[in-house]
Design a protein around this motif. Structure first.
Motif, PDB file in Angstrom:
ATOM      1  N   GLU A  54       0.937  -1.102   0.051  1.00  0.00           N
ATOM      2  CA  GLU A  54       0.215  -0.101   0.032  1.00  0.00           C
ATOM      3  C   GLU A  54       0.974   1.356  -0.014  1.00  0.00           C
ATOM      4  N   VAL A  55       0.458   2.212  -0.604  1.00  0.00           N
ATOM      5  CA  VAL A  55       1.019   3.401  -0.744  1.00  0.00           C
ATOM      6  C   VAL A  55      -0.036   4.525  -0.983  1.00  0.00           C
ATOM      7  N   VAL A  56       0.217   5.691  -0.692  1.00  0.00           N
ATOM      8  CA  VAL A  56      -0.636   6.957  -0.997  1.00  0.00           C
ATOM      9  C   VAL A  56       0.046   7.794  -2.177  1.00  0.00           C
ATOM     10  N   GLY A  57      -0.922   7.781  -3.353  1.00  0.00           N
ATOM     11  CA  GLY A  57      -0.415   8.702  -4.227  1.00  0.00           C
ATOM     12  C   GLY A  57       0.243   7.848  -5.252  1.00  0.00           C
ATOM     13  N   ALA A  58       1.146   8.667  -6.191  1.00  0.00           N
ATOM     14  CA  ALA A  58       2.031   8.056  -7.123  1.00  0.00           C
ATOM     15  C   ALA A  58       3.342   7.279  -6.553  1.00  0.00           C
ATOM     16  N   ARG A  59       3.639   6.392  -7.292  1.00  0.00           N
ATOM     17  CA  ARG A  59       4.821   5.364  -7.028  1.00  0.00           C
ATOM     18  C   ARG A  59       5.795   5.268  -8.373  1.00  0.00           C
ATOM     19  N   LEU A  60       7.016   5.600  -8.165  1.00  0.00           N
ATOM     20  CA  LEU A  60       8.002   5.170  -9.360  1.00  0.00           C
ATOM     21  C   LEU A  60       8.578   3.974  -9.208  1.00  0.00           C
ATOM     22  N   ILE A  61       8.411   2.767 -10.211  1.00  0.00           N
ATOM     23  CA  ILE A  61       9.106   1.631 -10.133  1.00  0.00           C
ATOM     24  C   ILE A  61       9.846   1.290 -11.371  1.00  0.00           C
ATOM     25  N   GLU A  62      10.921   1.084 -10.978  1.00  0.00           N
ATOM     26  CA  GLU A  62      12.170   1.000 -12.055  1.00  0.00           C
ATOM     27  C   GLU A  62      12.326  -0.473 -12.517  1.00  0.00           C
ATOM     28  N   PHE A  63      12.409  -0.734 -13.811  1.00  0.00           N
ATOM     29  CA  PHE A  63      12.876  -2.079 -14.127  1.00  0.00           C
ATOM     30  C   PHE A  63      13.927  -1.810 -15.138  1.00  0.00           C
ATOM     31  N   LYS A  64      15.151  -2.201 -14.768  1.00  0.00           N
ATOM     32  CA  LYS A  64      16.282  -1.665 -15.475  1.00  0.00           C
ATOM     33  C   LYS A  64      16.418  -2.804 -16.606  1.00  0.00           C
ATOM     34  N   ALA A  65      16.677  -2.332 -17.830  1.00  0.00           N
ATOM     35  CA  ALA A  65      16.872  -3.220 -19.004  1.00  0.00           C
ATOM     36  C   ALA A  65      18.057  -2.848 -19.876  1.00  0.00           C
ATOM     37  N   ASP A  66      18.187  -3.715 -21.140  1.00  0.00           N
ATOM     38  CA  ASP A  66      19.366  -3.382 -21.877  1.00  0.00           C
ATOM     39  C   ASP A  66      18.732  -3.488 -23.297  1.00  0.00           C
ATOM     40  N   ARG A  67      19.260  -2.488 -24.099  1.00  0.00           N
ATOM     41  CA  ARG A  67      18.549  -2.310 -25.101  1.00  0.00           C
ATOM     42  C   ARG A  67      18.953  -3.591 -26.342  1.00  0.00           C
ATOM     43  N   VAL A  68      20.441  -3.966 -26.045  1.00  0.00           N
ATOM     44  CA  VAL A  68      20.793  -4.853 -26.919  1.00  0.00           C
ATOM     45  C   VAL A  68      20.474  -6.345 -26.811  1.00  0.00           C
ATOM     46  N   LYS A  69      20.323  -6.509 -25.401  1.00  0.00           N
ATOM     47  CA  LYS A  69      19.777  -7.764 -24.975  1.00  0.00           C
ATOM     48  C   LYS A  69      18.231  -7.719 -25.461  1.00  0.00           C
ATOM     49  N   ASN A  70      17.547  -6.438 -25.447  1.00  0.00           N
ATOM     50  CA  ASN A  70      16.115  -6.616 -25.747  1.00  0.00           C
ATOM     51  C   ASN A  70      15.861  -7.272 -27.247  1.00  0.00           C
ATOM     52  N   VAL A  71      16.666  -6.854 -28.111  1.00  0.00           N
ATOM     53  CA  VAL A  71      16.618  -7.072 -29.420  1.00  0.00           C
ATOM     54  C   VAL A  71      16.670  -8.696 -29.439  1.00  0.00           C
ATOM     55  N   VAL A  72      17.691  -9.262 -28.781  1.00  0.00           N
ATOM     56  CA  VAL A  72      17.890 -10.687 -28.720  1.00  0.00           C
ATOM     57  C   VAL A  72      16.665 -11.582 -28.175  1.00  0.00           C
ATOM     58  N   ASP A  73      16.108 -10.687 -27.142  1.00  0.00           N
ATOM     59  CA  ASP A  73      14.974 -11.225 -26.387  1.00  0.00           C
ATOM     60  C   ASP A  73      13.734 -11.451 -27.374  1.00  0.00           C
ATOM     61  N   HIS A  74      13.454 -10.580 -28.179  1.00  0.00           N
ATOM     62  CA  HIS A  74      12.525 -10.300 -29.061  1.00  0.00           C
ATOM     63  C   HIS A  74      12.675 -11.449 -30.136  1.00  0.00           C
ATOM     64  N   GLN A  75      13.841 -11.402 -30.598  1.00  0.00           N
ATOM     65  CA  GLN A  75      14.136 -12.692 -31.616  1.00  0.00           C
ATOM     66  C   GLN A  75      13.885 -14.037 -31.128  1.00  0.00           C
ATOM     67  N   GLN A  76      14.144 -14.191 -29.949  1.00  0.00           N
ATOM     68  CA  GLN A  76      13.978 -15.564 -29.428  1.00  0.00           C
ATOM     69  C   GLN A  76      12.229 -15.840 -28.668  1.00  0.00           C
ATOM     70  N   PHE A  77      11.649 -14.484 -28.814  1.00  0.00           N
ATOM     71  CA  PHE A  77      10.372 -14.631 -28.125  1.00  0.00           C
ATOM     72  C   PHE A  77       9.400 -15.984 -28.837  1.00  0.00           C
ATOM     73  N   MET A  78       9.288 -16.145 -30.260  1.00  0.00           N
ATOM     74  CA  MET A  78       8.544 -17.236 -30.712  1.00  0.00           C
ATOM     75  C   MET A  78       9.623 -17.971 -31.554  1.00  0.00           C
ATOM     76  N   GLY A  79      10.907 -18.189 -31.392  1.00  0.00           N
ATOM     77  CA  GLY A  79      11.870 -19.001 -31.663  1.00  0.00           C
ATOM     78  C   GLY A  79      12.280 -18.626 -32.787  1.00  0.00           C
ATOM     79  N   VAL A  80      11.955 -17.203 -33.364  1.00  0.00           N
ATOM     80  CA  VAL A  80      12.306 -17.031 -34.970  1.00  0.00           C
ATOM     81  C   VAL A  80      13.202 -15.737 -34.751  1.00  0.00           C
ATOM     82  N   THR A  81      13.890 -15.540 -35.836  1.00  0.00           N
ATOM     83  CA  THR A  81      14.332 -14.322 -35.976  1.00  0.00           C
ATOM     84  C   THR A  81      13.546 -13.197 -36.552  1.00  0.00           C
ATOM     85  N   HIS A  82      13.389 -12.019 -36.054  1.00  0.00           N
ATOM     86  CA  HIS A  82      12.767 -10.792 -36.400  1.00  0.00           C
ATOM     87  C   HIS A  82      13.371 -10.352 -37.740  1.00  0.00           C
ATOM     88  N   GLU A  83      12.618  -9.858 -38.491  1.00  0.00           N
ATOM     89  CA  GLU A  83      13.011  -9.044 -39.770  1.00  0.00           C
ATOM     90  C   GLU A  83      14.164  -8.103 -39.463  1.00  0.00           C
TER      91      GLU A  83
END
Lengths: 541, 541
Positions: free
Chosen positions: A512-541
């Motif tokens: 519980e909290v009153v008002g807004a809250r900032l929740i950070e999830f740190k990520a990596d742009r290069v890894k993100n491309v790979v994650d998406h390529q492997q999402f359904m086991g194929v390579t993105h265009e």
């Protein structure tokens, strides 16, 4: 035999007007209008139901056309040459505009390089009638790209329809032309204009029986109407597969989600092709699904209050009623195997890692009917691919102009409408664009959980062709700002949490909290491309 | 106790917004917006369902309002101060415009005398968002004339309704303000905003039962729909008196014609007052009938595809359906005596002399279903007063902008739509304005009988107050051109006839001719005033 762009596009323009119900043309001759006038002569010669009048004084011509349009209640075209000639149409355009008579002004114009440079008979003609015209467009008839030809066909049919519905009005088509101005007369290359049918119902929408047995519904973004129950029942009873956009408010256990990824993975083979697609709502988040419909030449009808808005220029019929009214009146018997084939796509295994984890976990931990605002760019695409929406359909985004700006403020506005906590899913670059917006969260203690996927820059550019321009990429597109999200939280007196693991999201959101809250999830742009390529086991265009 | 214009008009603005369904206001403070902000504070204090947010950054405020409007599907108001502050709303206005979210921007502005003169925070704010706003208006809140107050009430309710119907959109209300900017707070003078109800039916229009028993229909100009048979049957069965404008296409034996003259003669006494008037179509030719409805405070509903367009600001309910659909669904039981009273007005003796003779005789000699075009000014007024339309309903005029220009050409355009001869009724001054238009009659041999009532100048001005300014009248308003109509006919190779007596019209019109014909009826402007005074035995205003 060939046909040049000027001849082809002018013929498309005139044929589209003719197919839209224009049978009367009033021409005031001049030099710049030469190609249009000549091909109009040819059109009139070849079609007995085309009447061509020549009136040398444009002011009189404007009113002469008005007289025909007013009496027949049909759109009538004026063709004039560049310069003051065009302004002579203003009095008739004024009368037509106020009394709702459909006049169409074709104003030929000097090309861009002669504008504002002392060229004779040259004045700023684009949208010259201002609010006296309901619609205005400029076409480059000498443009050789096939998209221009298709654009002319689509826009003319769409615009004529728009001036013919209440409140009726006038339109201008401005036509800048370069010399030489002589078209190919009697050229035999056929002109094929794809007809765009517009249905508009001012009162009753009648029962409509469909012959097709492989009908598919594509439910696009929808903020205006709640028709999910009607759709769900209709689809189940009639075995209609439904592809539901994450913003459709229509996702359910039986709707297909993540069509973009399914198409990208090559899973939607020939066997899945419908013989008719009925599109509801605005432009889908998935660009790929529209491309697929167009490339496979699958007939598409657009059913919506705003029917006929389709930048892919593929919709062949626009039915201006709400989806709810349409679904009540349409009768269809669909193939059951076709339905099952599509249903099975929801069972395709997904490998969800990295940034995609956030919408994936959110889908499971979100409260019932909780409001979620989604930023553009990667956030909305990931949501569309992995968020099933089984717990909540209240998903919002700014998909009109798709801006990176104003997302924090819009989400705070959304959160101000209810005491239940809302959620915002946003990247670091989008957060920065509207950081000032956080002041409202502080001032009004607004109950919003802002989940920031921080990959230090613009993640979507890594999927685009410029990602290979190594020398410039990080500076011009990656744009790492190295924001310290906790410091932003500190500045605005907003509680801050960092997600160590994606599964922490449940714990955080249930704290519980009153008002807004900032929740950070740190990520990596290069890894993100790979994650998406492997999402359904194929390579993105 | 009194209230100053600024306070009164601002309260009317805010109350009209509130009555139109606005419950959320987002204010970005500044100096110029002071009076609106203060009175908004008062409105919010006095109404629990008004939410007032303060967001100092206008860009964020725009998106914050968008978030509320998008989620609640309600119109939300932004209030900003003059200068770049207003341009900060552009990004949110763009998103709202494309995604059809109803945003209302109140842009306070510097007054006219500070524009374009180097005053600080001053930029051209009128319609500054261009096509990003669906509607734009400017109000002078410090204007003391009561019409301004009523205009604010009417326009706000009308505009909010217009942005709430498909396609939804945004609107700007620009508010130039002079110092001092402090309103009277806690002023107790009541603010009465007349509600304007808008009914809009996207699908079925339901059965509507009327309680009133003295209902009257006012059928205004109509070029879009043929509903005369339905109306005629409805009126006869339910005993509804119908005042039919000459341009209504709805005149019949039982409809009342010449309402302007009947009112002017004082014949429409208290006994004739209806308890509800249903208006169809556009603004009637008779200005007097609208004044009568307003002065007597007779409730008026406007039923039309374009319902709600009423410059008299008296319509209290606008029903956006066609008259035909409305008449099929409305149930009413009218008082028979009231009906008979009105019917008898058609039997009032008329003394028709001079210029009025032409439409009077034309009414008798016109061919069945013959098309007639009528010029503005005296011609259309005389037609409205004396033409029963029993032989033809195909009467046309340019009543959108009511121009003196283009009448010859419009009538020729009308005549080009049929092989049956058409008729134009026009004065000499109007003929002169579009003399060039006659070339089309020659070139295409168009079958139009042009009846020119030649009183050597502008006849209508003799009825207006300036007719007493003897020194300037003939030069500035009478404007005699001493045209020789036969010479005009000669120039364009058009046969010419002069009517020696009004009854010659039958002979002339039944004489065969190919193409156009000019028929002159010589008249006298001074005598015309007397003729009109003696028309129903009373003196005109």
């Amino acid at each position: 035999m060939t046909v040049n762009a000027l001849t082809k596009n002018t013929k498309h323009l005139l044929k589209s007007l003719y197919m839209s119900g224009v049978h009367h043309f009033v021409v005031s001759p001049g030099s710049r209008s030469t190609p249009v006038a000549l091909l109009l002569g040819e059109l009139a010669r070849n079609n007995k139901d085309v009447e061509l009048y020549v009136d040398v004084d444009e002011r009189s011509a404007g009113f002469f056309a008005l007289g025909i349009a007013k009496t027949l209640r049909e759109p009538v075209v004026l063709l004039g040459t560049s310069g003051t000639a065009i302004t002579e149409y203003a009095p008739a355009a004024a009368e037509a505009s106020i009394s709702h008579v459909p006049l169409i002004i074709l104003s030929t114009d000097r090309p861009a390089e002669l504008q504002s440079n002392g060229a004779p008979q040259t004045l700023p003609q684009q949208n010259i009638f201002g609010s006296l015209t309901k619609k205005s467009v400029t076409f480059s008839l000498q443009d050789e790209h096939p998209d221009m030809t298709e654009y002319i066909d689509f826009m003319i049919q769409k615009m004529v329809r728009e001036i013919m519905i209440v409140p009726r009005g006038t339109m201008q088509v401005n036509l800048p032309l370069r010399k030489p101005l002589i078209p190919q007369l009697d050229n035999q290359v056929p002109i094929n204009v794809t007809p765009l049918v517009f249905d508009n119902y001012s009162s009753d929408f009648p029962v409509m029986r469909l012959d097709q047995s492989r009908v598919l519904i594509l439910a696009g973004p929808n903020e205006g109407e709640d028709y999910q129950d009607i759709l769900s029942q209709f689809a189940r009873i009639n075995h209609i597969p439904v592809i539901a956009d994450v913003l459709s408010r229509a996702r359910s256990k039986t709707t297909i989600y993540g069509i973009d990824a399914l198409l990208n993975a090559g899973l939607v083979t020939e066997a899945y092709q419908p013989d008719l697609v009925i599109r509801f709502g605005a432009t889908p988040v998935s660009e790929r699904v529209l491309q697929w419909l167009k490339i496979k030449n699958i007939p598409v009808w657009h059913v919506d209050s705003h029917a006929g808005t389709d930048h892919s220029r593929h919709v062949s019929r626009a039915i201006a009623v709400t989806p709810a009214i349409f679904l009540k009146q349409v009768v269809v018997t669909n193939d059951f195997e076709f339905y099952q084939l599509w249903q099975n796509l929801n069972r395709v295994p997904r490998r969800i890692t990295g940034e995609m984890s956030v919408p994936y976990v959110l889908d499971q931990v979100v409260a019932s009917d909780q409001q979620i605002f989604v930023a553009n760019s990667m956030a909305i695409r990931d949501m569309d691919d992995v968020f099933t929406g089984l717990k909540t359909q209240k998903i919002y985004a700014n998909r009109g102009a798709n801006g990176i700006d104003g997302v924090i403020s819009t989400a705070l506005g959304m959160s101000a409408t209810t005491t239940q906590r809302s959620v915002l899913l946003v990247g670091d670059l989008t957060l920065f664009h509207d950081m000032n917006g956080l002041m409202m969260a502080k001032q009004y203690s607004l109950p919003l959980d802002i989940i920031v996927i921080n990959n230090n820059g613009g993640g979507i550019f890594s999927f685009l062709p410029q990602s290979h321009a190594d020398e410039y990429f990080e500076t011009l597109f990656g744009t790492p700002l190295t924001l310290d999200i906790s410091k932003i939280a500190d500045l605005y007196d907003i509680p801050y949490v960092q997600l160590e693991d994606r599964n922490d999201l449940l714990t955080v959101l249930s704290t519980e909290v009153v008002g807004a809250r900032l929740i950070e999830f740190k990520a990596d742009r290069v890894k993100n491309v790979v994650d998406h390529q492997q999402f359904m086991g194929v390579t993105h265009e």
